[in-house]
Design a protein around this motif. Structure first.
Motif, PDB file in Angstrom:
ATOM      1  N   THR A 176      13.749   8.028   5.146  1.00 47.99           N
ATOM      2  CA  THR A 176      12.700   7.182   4.574  1.00 47.99           C
ATOM      3  C   THR A 176      11.566   7.021   5.589  1.00 47.99           C
ATOM      4  O   THR A 176      11.695   6.251   6.562  1.00 47.99           O
ATOM      5  N   PRO A 177      10.468   7.745   5.413  1.00 46.24           N
ATOM      6  CA  PRO A 177       9.333   7.606   6.335  1.00 46.24           C
ATOM      7  C   PRO A 177       8.776   6.188   6.297  1.00 46.24           C
ATOM      8  O   PRO A 177       8.713   5.555   5.237  1.00 46.24           O
ATOM      9  N   ILE A 178       8.395   5.674   7.451  1.00 44.07           N
ATOM     10  CA  ILE A 178       7.724   4.378   7.507  1.00 44.07           C
ATOM     11  C   ILE A 178       6.209   4.604   7.480  1.00 44.07           C
ATOM     12  O   ILE A 178       5.722   5.688   7.823  1.00 44.07           O
ATOM     13  N   ALA A 179       5.471   3.594   7.066  1.00 44.86           N
ATOM     14  CA  ALA A 179       4.010   3.667   7.112  1.00 44.86           C
ATOM     15  C   ALA A 179       3.554   3.314   8.517  1.00 44.86           C
ATOM     16  O   ALA A 179       3.870   2.231   9.031  1.00 44.86           O
ATOM     17  N   ALA A 180       2.851   4.231   9.159  1.00 48.21           N
ATOM     18  CA  ALA A 180       2.417   4.001  10.535  1.00 48.21           C
ATOM     19  C   ALA A 180       1.071   4.660  10.769  1.00 48.21           C
ATOM     20  O   ALA A 180       0.737   5.677  10.143  1.00 48.21           O
ATOM     21  N   GLU A 181       0.277   4.085  11.656  1.00 46.61           N
ATOM     22  CA  GLU A 181      -0.992   4.697  12.032  1.00 46.61           C
ATOM     23  C   GLU A 181      -0.712   5.788  13.061  1.00 46.61           C
ATOM     24  O   GLU A 181      -0.123   5.523  14.111  1.00 46.61           O
ATOM     25  N   ARG A 182      -1.128   6.970  12.730  1.00 48.12           N
ATOM     26  CA  ARG A 182      -0.885   8.102  13.610  1.00 48.12           C
ATOM     27  C   ARG A 182      -2.126   8.996  13.671  1.00 48.12           C
ATOM     28  O   ARG A 182      -2.903   9.071  12.717  1.00 48.12           O
ATOM     29  N   GLU A 183      -2.292   9.681  14.833  1.00 47.39           N
ATOM     30  CA  GLU A 183      -3.376  10.657  14.968  1.00 47.39           C
ATOM     31  C   GLU A 183      -3.010  11.902  14.179  1.00 47.39           C
ATOM     32  O   GLU A 183      -1.915  12.455  14.350  1.00 47.39           O
ATOM     33  N   LEU A 184      -3.906  12.337  13.305  1.00 48.35           N
ATOM     34  CA  LEU A 184      -3.635  13.500  12.478  1.00 48.35           C
ATOM     35  C   LEU A 184      -3.845  14.777  13.287  1.00 48.35           C
ATOM     36  O   LEU A 184      -4.729  14.857  14.158  1.00 48.35           O
ATOM     37  N   THR A 185      -3.044  15.792  12.990  1.00 48.20           N
ATOM     38  CA  THR A 185      -3.138  17.078  13.679  1.00 48.20           C
ATOM     39  C   THR A 185      -3.254  18.206  12.671  1.00 48.20           C
ATOM     40  O   THR A 185      -2.928  18.045  11.489  1.00 48.20           O
ATOM     41  N   ASP A 186      -3.739  19.372  13.155  1.00 48.39           N
ATOM     42  CA  ASP A 186      -3.823  20.534  12.285  1.00 48.39           C
ATOM     43  C   ASP A 186      -2.516  21.308  12.332  1.00 48.39           C
ATOM     44  O   ASP A 186      -1.528  20.871  12.942  1.00 48.39           O
ATOM     45  N   ALA A 187      -2.512  22.492  11.681  1.00 46.77           N
ATOM     46  CA  ALA A 187      -1.283  23.287  11.604  1.00 46.77           C
ATOM     47  C   ALA A 187      -0.810  23.755  12.972  1.00 46.77           C
ATOM     48  O   ALA A 187       0.379  24.013  13.176  1.00 46.77           O
TER      49      ALA A 187
END
Length: 437
Positions: free
Chosen positions: A235-246
């Protein structure tokens, strides 16, 4: 050993550059001959002749300075009519006309470039840059679809034991920190992802996309562990994270800042590896490179000023700035000598060669003589004049005499030589540091 590898990298790039130049000139040579134009010379390089041999009416050979090439076509411009040229640059124009007249051989007056229809002249001059673009697409296709791009694989490299807030300086879990969803689910390093939420995954980017899109939702996950499929519930939690590419690199916004968003997070990382891409990825990469090089050329005066400034002050060079042949060769040597797997080094060298061909493609299309784009512009202007005369019912005008543009051509050539000299000096004295050395 390191010095030997450094030399190997430079030699690889020099050979690649020679092949790129040779194919560029073949892009001009083949259509010129197909359209019946007499071609006197096909040369790779400038300066003193190293080797040449004549086949038929064309002399093929190599010259000492591997910084370009050329083919010598009969009658690039109309033959002079003997009318005296007046003005400040009269002698230069007259010399250009005399040199052009010498290319028009007796008995081959009809086999001259300027007599070709406009569309044929454009094909001849466009053939060189298009060969570089085609070579770049082939190189990037081999990289992306043959070897693969460095991306996260489906093999789990590590599992975070707890959830740490975005931007925290904390590096270790402390009592009371909540366990990560991956740790709760029983994911282990070495597990190989098979499917998530019923969707098969072939790389970590696919798995990440599913997880990020499903915060607070329970997902079925299948992993391969010791050769057996193991079913887990996560179950993923909602969190602020830096987005990354492939490729695992941070995504940046228009201001160059890292993009942060609230997404699903489970706390597991992947082993990196070369992932083969769909066959069209090479063309997409070439297109992206074309855009980047075009943007660089638009900003070239500012970029060159910054290079000159860094040369005087010793400041770090812009990694996205222009390089000379010396800079590209130096970078190739550094790549070849790095402590990395041979295949990874080869990938970077091929990528450099592909980018170099994109640069040749875009730069040669600048609509200024003596570049190919300048000749294309002259042909287009000739076509517009002829079309306009036809619409008005007038006789076809004489072909455009581009020798009158010799003063502008010389100015452009001097600027190109000056730019090359500046970049070469900078690449020796204050080279670009792309490898963090």
């Amino acid at each position: 050993m390191e010095i030997l590898l450094y030399v190997v990298g430079i030699v690889f790039m020099l050979i690649g550059l020679g092949v790129s130049i040779g194919l560029h000139e073949i892009g001009h040579l083949v259509p010129a001959k197909l359209f019946g134009v007499r071609v006197g010379q096909y040369m790779i390089g400038f300066g003193p002749r190293i080797w040449s041999r004549r086949f038929g009416e064309t002399e093929y050979g190599f010259k000492a300075l591997p910084v370009g090439g050329f083919i010598s076509m009969s009658g690039m411009y109309p033959a002079s009519d003997g009318t005296p040229v007046r003005g400040l640059f009269a002698s230069l124009v007259q010399d250009a006309r005399a040199a052009n007249d010498e290319t028009i051989a007796d008995g081959a007056e009809e086999r001259v470039f300027f007599r070709l229809p406009v569309w044929k002249r454009i094909i001849v001059m466009l053939g060189g840059p298009l060969m570089n673009l085609l070579l770049a697409v082939v190189i990037f296709t081999v990289l992306a679809s043959g070897i693969g791009l460095q991306q996260g694989t489906t093999t789990i490299a590590g599992v975070t034991e707890c959830v740490l807030p975005a931007g925290t300086t904390q590096t270790e879990c402390e009592p009371g920190d909540p366990s990560s969803p991956a740790a709760k689910a029983g994911v282990l390093p070495g597990d190989v992802l098979v499917s998530i939420d019923g969707s098969a995954v072939s790389d970590f980017a696919q798995a990440t996309a599913i997880i990020q899109a499903a915060p607070d939702e329970t997902l079925d996950m299948v992993v391969s562990r010791d050769g057996e499929d193991v079913r887990l519930s996560i179950t993923p939690i909602a969190a602020e994270r830096e987005l990354t590419d492939a490729g695992g690199q941070p995504l940046l916004d228009a201001d160059g800042e890292r993009v942060v968003a609230e997404v699903g997070y489970v706390g597991m990382s992947a082993q990196m590896g070369l992932i083969r891409q769909p066959i069209g990825t090479g063309a997409e990469m070439a297109g992206e490179n074309v855009v980047r090089v075009a943007e660089l050329i638009v900003q070239l005066p500012v970029k060159l000023w910054n290079v000159g400034s860094s040369l005087v002050t010793g400041a770090d060079r812009d990694p996205d700035g222009p390089l000379s042949v010396v800079g590209v060769g130096r970078l190739a040597g550094e790549v070849a000598a790095t402590d990395a797997p041979v295949l990874n080094r080869f990938v970077v060298l091929l990528s450099l060669l592909g980018s170099l061909n994109i640069a040749l493609f875009v730069f040669n299309l600048i609509p200024l003589l003596p570049l190919d784009g300048g000749h294309i512009l002259v042909a287009l202007w000739d076509g517009v004049r002829r079309m306009w005369a036809k619409m008005l019912g007038r006789p076809a005008p004489a072909p455009v005499d581009a020798t009158r543009l010799v003063p502008l051509t010389i100015v452009v050539a001097v600027l190109l030589i000056g730019m090359g000299a500046l970049l070469m000096i900078a690449d020796v004295v204050n080279p670009v540091d792309l490898l963090g050395g």
